[in-house]
Design a protein around this motif. Sequence first.
Motif, short mmCIF file in Angstrom:
data_model
loop_
_atom_site.label_atom_id
_atom_site.label_comp_id
_atom_site.label_asym_id
_atom_site.label_seq_id
_atom_site.Cartn_x
_atom_site.Cartn_y
_atom_site.Cartn_z
N GLY A 97 42.96 45.70 47.86
CA GLY A 97 42.61 45.17 46.65
C GLY A 97 40.90 45.24 46.58
N MET A 99 37.41 42.98 45.28
CA MET A 99 36.98 41.77 44.88
C MET A 99 35.46 41.55 44.19
SD MET A 99 36.75 38.39 47.53
CE MET A 99 36.23 36.49 46.75
N GLN A 114 39.16 45.56 38.59
CA GLN A 114 40.19 44.66 39.44
C GLN A 114 41.38 44.50 38.78
OE1 GLN A 114 37.54 41.25 41.28
NE2 GLN A 114 36.48 41.78 39.41
N SER A 117 43.14 47.84 40.01
CA SER A 117 43.32 48.21 41.35
C SER A 117 44.24 47.13 41.84
CB SER A 117 42.10 48.36 41.81
OG SER A 117 41.20 49.23 41.43
N ASN A 118 43.87 45.81 41.41
CA ASN A 118 44.82 44.82 42.28
C ASN A 118 45.97 44.44 41.70
OD1 ASN A 118 42.02 44.48 43.67
ND2 ASN A 118 41.73 42.70 42.67
N TYR A 171 38.61 38.67 39.06
CA TYR A 171 39.23 38.80 40.18
C TYR A 171 40.39 37.55 40.06
CZ TYR A 171 40.18 38.60 45.38
OH TYR A 171 40.83 38.38 46.48
N SER A 174 43.42 38.84 38.18
CA SER A 174 44.08 39.92 38.78
C SER A 174 45.04 39.38 39.99
CB SER A 174 43.13 40.88 39.37
OG SER A 174 42.49 40.44 40.64
N LYS A 175 44.61 38.40 40.85
CA LYS A 175 45.52 37.82 41.83
C LYS A 175 46.60 36.78 41.43
CE LYS A 175 44.70 39.38 45.31
NZ LYS A 175 45.00 40.59 45.63
N GLY A 214 33.17 44.79 47.34
CA GLY A 214 33.31 44.69 46.10
C GLY A 214 31.99 44.06 45.66
#
Length: 319
Positions: A97, A99, A114, A117-118, A171, A174-175, A214
């Motif tokens: 990941g 960040m 983000q 990619s994440n 971020y 994305s998480k 990041g």
Amino acid sequence: MYKVPDQSGRRVVVTGANSGTGKEATKRLAAAGAHVVMAVRTPEKGGVARAEILREVPGAELEVRRIDLADLSSIHSFVDGLIADGRPIDTLINNAGVMAPPKRFETPDGFELQFGSNFLGPFALTNLLLPVLLNSGAPRVATMSSGTANFGRINFKDLQSTGNYSPFRAYAQSKLADMLMAQHLAAVAADQRWNLLSTYAHPGYTRTNLQTSGANLGREKPRRRLLGDRTLLPSQDVTQGTEPLLFAAASPDAVQGGYYGPGGKFGLVGPTKKVEPPRTSRGVDLAASLWTVAETLTGTTLAGTTLAATTPRPAGGIR
């Protein structure tokens, strides 16, 4: 320290295996007998990490393969290589990941970095690898989320953060999306009676290069932190911080849809325990709705097939 159960005969893919929690997970899974595919963006860095692990775990079965989770074509090429091997993958660990870059960057496919990619990258990887995983006797997908998902929300009107980019909000979204992906995959696996186990984890506050790499993207000079390497919050090293992910990926006690994280102070440090997912992940049909959107954006489905020859551009994306 958590002891990884015997992994002999299992073939495991770990994304972001050259540093941080990915490298630690690779080392400990290999020490337990797994054959680990180190899926990395930069093979040279993967080779250095492989050599370091081999010095600690002589005889470890490790292979380095390139994947860029920000690039759908790279993901397809990576999966094509694994399919060509003609061997099942027993465990996929979605760990890599990025960040909080200070400004908005885009992936080659036009996604905010983000979110692309994440979430979208691991999403496409999971879908495309599913047929290979289901050939395993006991397949698993373990996905790394983050405690910041507690503060995230899925902004369906602007998933790519084109309107008002905030490093932390992007971020957290994305998480949270990773968390919803793991939940929906678990629900589908249960509904379809697949033998696939989908789990997810968060590392608490684990000291890795994620916090700095990041944040320094696009900067000529690394950002100086006010307190240097010190923090007012409790933190832990990567050995402890990787254990929730290892538990999710390998423990016989992990359950379908289980979420694992540190059980100590503020949920930031300490031994692994099963934790409750945050309220931000509990919206009615939220996970299913996001899954449908992600299928369209990535052109992949749970059948491991491609929906279209080209990926639609996200709203507001710049190619």
